[in-house]
Design an enzyme around this catalytic site. Structure first.
Site, PDB file in Angstrom:
ATOM      1  N   HIS A 327       0.829  -1.198   0.000  1.00 52.77           N
ATOM      2  CA  HIS A 327       0.000   0.000   0.000  1.00 52.77           C
ATOM      3  C   HIS A 327       0.865   1.250   0.000  1.00 52.77           C
ATOM      4  O   HIS A 327       2.068   1.196   0.260  1.00 52.77           O
ATOM      5  CB  HIS A 327      -0.971   0.017   1.189  1.00 52.77           C
ATOM      6  CG  HIS A 327      -0.308  -0.096   2.536  1.00 52.77           C
ATOM      7  ND1 HIS A 327       0.228  -1.270   3.011  1.00 52.77           N
ATOM      8  CD2 HIS A 327      -0.102   0.825   3.513  1.00 52.77           C
ATOM      9  CE1 HIS A 327       0.727  -1.079   4.216  1.00 52.77           C
ATOM     10  NE2 HIS A 327       0.548   0.194   4.544  1.00 52.77           N
ATOM     11  N   GLU A 341      -0.219   5.056  12.269  1.00 55.83           N
ATOM     12  CA  GLU A 341      -0.224   3.647  11.880  1.00 55.83           C
ATOM     13  C   GLU A 341      -0.086   2.840  13.167  1.00 55.83           C
ATOM     14  O   GLU A 341       0.861   3.052  13.925  1.00 55.83           O
ATOM     15  CB  GLU A 341       0.954   3.319  10.965  1.00 55.83           C
ATOM     16  CG  GLU A 341       1.031   4.115   9.683  1.00 55.83           C
ATOM     17  CD  GLU A 341       2.268   3.757   8.856  1.00 55.83           C
ATOM     18  OE1 GLU A 341       3.093   2.933   9.340  1.00 55.83           O
ATOM     19  OE2 GLU A 341       2.410   4.280   7.746  1.00 55.83           O
TER      20      GLU A 341
END
Length: 387
Positions: A327, A341
């Site tokens: 990604h 994250e």
């Protein structure tokens, strides 16, 4: 003018599901135009998108708001985002003096302070206590089973809580008021050595969040434990860390290596400047749960077998990437994009596509991709998380 348009007001752009190459066609409705404007890459996916992936986006704005005197909360769990099986999140705000009551969980709690200040307290299984004030950018971590509390200070606060179980619900935790309400008075009397009458005014159900006065200084509230204080601190000042700065942004990584008590949650605070992107990469050890703090961006996730899908994100949204799926995240706005994250792991790990290629024999990469010298010469052996 369109219906409802005011004089001299610019007409609202109504996007259509038509790609620049002519694929697609007009959508004449009924439709939610405002929603389509917020999700341009779902309405008109990049030509490289293909196949289907589960939904990887959920907004806290689409969740139930639990309102109490003293604050509010809302949550995103596997019920709201079925793909998110490893982690769940709670967005909570407390008024000045507002208290998230004394409670504990069957899951560990990791937290990021978004704004304001709060006081946190805890006691561990050895009777050692902990009290600290936290502000913007600070973290805390309470291992599962350890009791704790949170209270808003002078200006109140808002924070993100993350739990290491996707099916967690904050409305289903173990609270001191709830236990008292469901324990016979005669049992409480024996346990605490006071008459049953001492429990007549106790709450009849879980309090959850309640309004109290703003507490005085930590020094005035200090309680000396005969066993001392918790040695591995439950607090971490993430913004005090020296960031890894690269062209286009920065990254601060926190896991058990620099926040030892955080044994089940690792995270990175990522800054992406306008026009920059979080490089093509993947995480080999855990699913990624994201929380977008400011700005707007888009993420494309590659799932193998020719499958790729793009999602748009704004402040307050949650994103998710299953383990090892490739990604990248682009800043699509004019403001800096900040996001977290978060991983159910004791370590932060990622693999850079650029670095992998740079550290692989040049001829092998060239022949695999039919890559020109221009690309091969540009590969970096040092990882740049943001480019």
């Amino acid at each position: 003018m369109t219906k409802g348009q005011q004089p001299n007001e610019k007409p609202m752009l109504i996007p259509q599901p038509i790609r620049s190459d002519g694929a697609g066609g007009p959508d004449l409705g009924p439709r939610d135009v405002m929603r389509d404007r917020q999700n341009p890459d779902m309405l008109v996916p990049p030509a490289t998108d293909n196949g289907l992936l589960p939904n990887l986006r959920m907004s806290f704005s689409d969740t139930h708001m639990q309102l109490n005197h003293g604050g509010w909360s809302r949550e995103i769990t596997v019920r709201d985002l079925p793909i998110a099986t490893t982690l769940a999140g709670v967005n909570m705000s407390l008024t000045p003096g507002g208290v998230r009551e004394l409670h504990w969980h069957q899951q560990s709690e990791w937290a990021y302070m978004i704004w304001g200040t709060a006081r946190i307290t805890s006691v561990d299984q050895k009777g050692r206590n902990f009290i600290a004030d936290v502000g913007p950018g600070d973290l805390w971590f309470f291992p599962k089973g350890l009791p704790h509390s949170i209270q808003g200070l002078e200006d109140g606060c808002e924070f993100l809580l993350v739990f290491d179980d996707g099916s967690f619900s904050d409305l289903n935790t173990l609270s001191i008021s709830d236990w008292f309400a469901h324990t016979p008075p005669e049992v409480l009397s024996v346990n605490f050595g006071v008459p049953e009458s001492a429990f007549q005014s106790m709450p009849k159900e879980q309090v959850y969040i309640f309004q109290d006065t703003v507490p005085s200084s930590i020094e005035s509230q200090e309680v000396q434990s005969p066993y001392g204080t918790v040695p591995p601190t439950f607090k971490h000042r993430l913004l005090a860390q020296e960031p890894l700065i690269t062209p286009g942004g920065s990254v601060r990584i926190v896991d058990s290596t620099n926040f030892p008590i955080s044994t089940t949650v690792a995270a990175a605070l990522v800054e992406i400047q306008p026009g920059a992107m979080r490089e093509l990469h993947w995480h080999p050890n855990a699913d990624e749960w994201q929380y977008y703090l400011t700005g707007q961006g888009r993420m494309t996730v590659f799932g193998g077998n020719g499958i790729a899908r793009t999602f748009d994100y704004r402040a307050g949204d949650v994103g998710y990437v299953p383990v090892a799926m490739g990604h990248y995240i682009q800043n699509t706005g004019t403001d800096t994009l900040w996001f977290l994250e978060i991983f159910r792991s004791d370590r932060f790990e990622d693999v850079s596509l650029n670095q992998w290629m740079a550290l692989t024999p040049r001829d092998l990469v060239r022949d695999n991709l039919n890559a020109p010298p221009e690309l091969l010469d540009a590969l970096r052996k040092v990882k740049w998380p943001v480019v």
